[in-house]
Each structure stands twice: as structure tokens, then as C-alpha cells.
Design an enzyme around this catalytic site. Structure first.
Site, PDB file in Angstrom:
ATOM      1  CE  LYS A  25      -3.943   1.948   2.627  1.00 14.63           C
ATOM      2  NZ  LYS A  25      -4.766   1.807   3.861  1.00 14.63           N
TER       3      LYS A  25
ATOM      4  CB  SER B 106      -8.437   0.571   5.539  1.00 14.36           C
ATOM      5  OG  SER B 106      -9.135   1.754   5.322  1.00 14.36           O
TER       6      SER B 106
ATOM      7  CB  SER C 183      -8.300   3.489   2.710  1.00 13.60           C
ATOM      8  OG  SER C 183      -7.404   2.894   3.637  1.00 13.60           O
TER       9      SER C 183
END
Ligand code: GLN
Length: 486
Positions: free
Chosen positions: A80, A179, A155
Site C-alpha cells: 500500500k 481498510s 482504503s
């Protein structure tokens, strides 16, 4: 044969790498080729690093040849874009970090590097991890591999989509309110949010520091356990990181769940939940019963206040954490005649609308005169939510819930209505407020073919038992994985 290498799990790839039936370079190339073929449709990556990845794979192959390898040597991962990666731009999906190339690695990156893992690139996300759909990215949304008109969740949507679409073998994300678990559920992969403090956050861009935690995305529960074992553990550079010894998570996967007491909170089967989600989760409960678990109804009475408390606490902490982006030290800098203008213009141009909304909400919640009414009250509610869980764990060993009330929604469907978007986290955020570990495991598909996830929640540092239960459920074979139609 080579064309299917990217579908391997960590466990399968490791076996073939060690036997020298497969090289790390071949495996890495297979993932990179796969990404090259589908990225224009998915947008799971913000930055791909093909050259660096192949170089790392060559090193891994030399280590393997010398018999010098650990559990992740030669395994291609996606990261990420919230983790600091030495020499590779790190954007947090925000314009405000434009041009920022960290001179150091986050602790978890350092550990994975030392374990021989290969980094394919940095994945897409909601700006500063604020969102549930990856639509709040300044690099455009990630699309769901099961239906390109739908969101991947957020997210960490890029990491979830990259694993689901086999652009990587596994990935890393962060979870502040859901997330990791929500996008894992939307994309049909496994996602684990460990106990607060289990994994170091040094070098992870902060959103809400009392809630943020790092965790893996993987194709199987076993792979998630392997990754957790590599990233967990004490770090002198993160004072919030626990010194508790790290158990052998893979060894916990015994396949035996007989006698485990599973609590099912009545407050989590709410009106408005998609029918297929309820059905899939209920049939998973039956499956656990048939494997010898004892299922009982429990109550978490303060659940109804979790969303409100979370959006006060998370925004308050975010407003403080994001004060550092001022255009002076790194990232974007707007032209201005004086310092105050420089701050204002940089922040105005650099932050997207959702981040601005959160900073304003958080600043308001903390301001004199409102602090007691909002922030302090939210903290008290947080304590009540924690107590609900601790009381529940007197009567059960793990808690089972849906991950989200719906499967992946359509792009644009919720973006104009922040409250609707915030409600996607209704089943995940209380776990962050209580600091507990939560595992998202695929448990079927809705009538449109979209994946559904079930959530297993454990007591603090109860990763072993939720991983064991998730693995046993997966191994029962009651859910047949359907690859995305790409
Ligand atoms: N959707 C939640 C939020 O927007 C959670 C995000 C996260 O876990 N980082 O805050």
C-alpha cells in the site's frame, strides 16, 4: 504453465522455489506481466517497480541457490502506498506528497526485505487512508476485479484488488476502521487487522494513531499467518509497539476447531443488510457448528454508537497528524508571498475534498467549547464499546460477524453522500475502537457474483485462534473460489 504462476499462494510458491522447480525471476516476471495486461482496467497500482523487482528476484535466486532462504525469499508482494519505501515515491494517494521519495524504509518493509521478499510496487488507496472505496485517490479509483463498474473497497482497495486479480502473491495494507477487512471482503481475498500494537507503525504515514494498524492481504489464511509472523514484533522505533513475543502463527493452523465457542452479536444483523450477505454468513455459522464449534448469541449493546464515536476520534487525530503537511519540508509547495499564504495555498491545492472535510471535522471536535461535548464524549463511548467486547469474551472465544452490510457497490454510488460511505464500516470500526484483531475470510458470492466476507474477531493478541478458525473454515471447502472474470 508459466502463464499461471501468478495464481500461486505463498505456500505453493515457496515449495517450488526451494525445490528449484521455479525461479524467483520467473515468478516475479509472471506477476509483472499479469499486471501489465490488466492494470489499465484495474488501476490497483500507483507505482510499479519492474526493474527493481527483477533485481531483487535475481538476488533471491542466488540466496535460494545457496540454500539460504527464509519463508518469503523470492515472493512478490504489493505494498500500500502508505508505507515509506526507500528510493521509491510514496504518495499516500495525495497530491500534497508530490515528489516525495523517502530516504528510509518503514520497519515492516525492512523486515520483509530482510526476509527476501520482492516488492512489485505501491498500491492505490483512498487519500491518507480516508475512505471505504478507493475513490478518494488523486490517482483515480481502483476497480473491482469481479465487476469493473464496482469499487474494490477501501482504503486499501489497490492491495485487495491486486491480490484478487493475481497481480501479486500477497500484499500489505493498513486498517484504521476497516481498510483491510472491507476491501478484502469486496474482492474475495483474506485480510487481517492484527491487535493494536502487534505490528510496528514506524514509517507508516499516520492517519489516526490510536487506531491505525498494519496487516496482510493474502489468497489463503495460511499465507496471511506467514506474513503476519514476518512483520509482527517489538520495534524500538515505535513506542506503541508491543514487546510480547510473536508466536508461530502457521503452527496454530491445526485444522481443529472443536469446542471453540463462537459468539454472534445480535446487533450485527441489522435491517438494511443485503439479503445474500446475511444468508452467506448464516451458512458459515452452520459450517462452524458442523465442525464442532458451539455457537451462541451475544450482545454488544453500544455498537450503535461506534460509527459516531469513530468519526469524532479518527478525524480529531487526523487533524493533528495532517498538520505536518505545510509545504515546507517535503512534497508539494505552492507559490506564495508570505509563509501563511504558503501554508494555506499548499494545503488547499494538495488535499482532496474528503481529507479537508476530515480536518475540519476533527479541528471542530477538538476546539475549545466543543471538546467536552464531542471528543471527550466519544472517548467515553469508546470505553463502553471496549467493555462490551471484554464482557462478551467471558462467554465466547471468538466473535463472528459479517464484514460489511453489502457487497461492493458501484463506482460513484456513495461518493456524494459521506454518511452512506461511513456506514460501510459499521461492522469493522468497533474492532479498531477496542484494539482487537479481526480477520476477513471469503464466505461466498451474492447473486451477481460479487464476493462476501465474514469477520472473525478475537480477544487482544488472539490472532492464533481467529487464524485457526479461518483456516479450518477455508479448508472445509464449503466455499469454492471463483476467479475474477478478467
Ligand atoms: N473507512 C474508514 C475511514 O474512512 C476506515 C478507513 C481506514 O481503515 N483507513 O476512516
Amino acid at each position: 504453465m508459466t502463464s499461471e504462476l501468478f495464481t500461486l499462494t505463498i505456500t505453493e510458491a515457496r515449495e517450488r522455489l526451494v525445490k528449484r522447480e521455479l525461479s524467483a525471476v520467473e515468478l516475479t516476471r509472471a506477476c509483472l506481466d499479469r499486471a501489465a495486461a490488466i492494470e489499465s482496467r484495474l488501476n490497483a497500482f500507483i507505482t510499479l517497480c519492474p526493474r527493481e523487482a527483477i533485481e531483487q528476484a535475481e538476488v533471491a535466486d542466488r540466496l535460494i541457490a545457496r540454500g539460504n532462504c527464509s519463508s518469503l525469499t523470492g515472493i512478490p508482494l504489493a505494498i500500500k502506498d502508505i508505507f515509506a519505501t526507500r528510493g521509491v515515491r510514496t504518495t499516500c494517494a495525495s497530491k500534497i506528497l508530490e515528489g516525495f521519495v523517502p530516504p528510509y524504509d518503514a520497519t515492516v518493509i525492512e523486515r520483509l526485505r530482510a526476509a527476501g521478499a520482492i516488492f512489485l510496487g505501491k498500491t492505490n488507496m483512498d487519500e491518507f487512508a480516508m475512505g471505504s472505496s478507493t475513490e478518494n485517490s488523486s490517482f483515480g479509483p481502483t476497480r473491482n476485479p469481479y465487476d469493473l463498474r464496482r469499487v474494490a473497497g477501501g482504503s486499501s482497495g489497490g492491495s485487495a484488488a491486486a491480490v484478487a486479480a493475481d497481480e501479486c502473491i500477497a500484499a500489505l495494507g493498513t486498517d484504521t476502521g476497516g481498510s483491510i477487512r472491507e476491501p478484502a471482503s469486496f474482492c474475495g481475498v483474506v485480510g487481517l487487522k492484527p491487535t493494536y500494537s502487534r505490528v510496528s507503525r514506524y514509517g507508516v504515514i499516520a492517519y489516526a494513531s490510536s487506531l491505525d494498524q498494519v496487516g496482510p492481504f493474502a489468497k489463503t489464511v495460511r499465507d496471511a499467518a506467514i506474513l503476519l509472523g514476518e512483520i509482527a514484533g517489538v520495534d524500538p522505533r515505535d513506542a506503541t509497539c508491543s514487546a510480547r513475543p510473536v508466536p508461530d502463527y502457521e503452527a496454530a493452523l491445526t485444522g481443529k476447531v472443536e469446542g471453540i465457542r463462537i459468539g454472534v452479536p445480535r446487533e450485527f444483523f441489522v435491517e438494511g443488510m443485503q439479503e445474500d450477505v446475511g444468508l452467506a454468513v448464516r451458512s458459515a455459522i452452520k459450517q462452524f457448528e458442523s465442525q464442532g464449534c458451539q455457537v451462541r448469541e451475544i450482545s454488544l449493546p453500544h455498537t450503535q454508537y461506534a460509527v459516531a464515536a469513530y468519526y469524532l476520534i479518527a478525524t480529531a487525530e487526523a487533524s493533528a497528524n495532517l498538520a505536518r503537511y505545510d509545504g515546507i519540508r517535503y512534497g508539494l509547495r505552492a507559490e506564495a508571498d508570505n509563509t501563511l499564504d504558503l501554508y494555506n495555498r499548499t494545503r488547499d491545492r494538495g488535499f482532496g475534498p474528503e481529507v479537508k472535510r476530515r480536518i475540519m471535522l476533527g479541528t471542530f471536535a477538538l476546539s475549545a467549547g466543543y471538546y467536552d461535548a464531542y471528543y471527550r464524549k466519544a472517548q467515553k463511548v469508546r470505553t463502553l464499546i471496549r467493555q462490551d467486547f471484554f464482557r462478551a469474551f467471558n462467554d465466547c472465544d471468538i466473535i463472528l460477524t459479517p464484514v460489511a452490510p453489502t457487497t461492493a457497490f458501484e463506482l460513484g454510488e456513495k461518493i456524494a453522500d459521506p454518511l452512506q460511505m461511513y456506514l460501510s464500516d459499521i461492522f469493522t470500526i468497533s474492532v479498531n475502537l477496542a484494539g482487537l484483531p479481526g480477520l476477513s475470510v471469503p464466505c461466498g458470492y451474492d447473486r451477481k457474483g460479487m464476493p462476501i466476507g465474514l469477520q472473525l474477531i478475537g480477544p487482544p493478541f488472539g490472532e492464533e485462534i481467529i487464524l485457526r478458525a479461518g483456516d479450518a473454515y477455508e479448508r472445509s471447502g464449503c466455499v469454492q473460489r471463483q476467479p475474477p472474470p478478467l
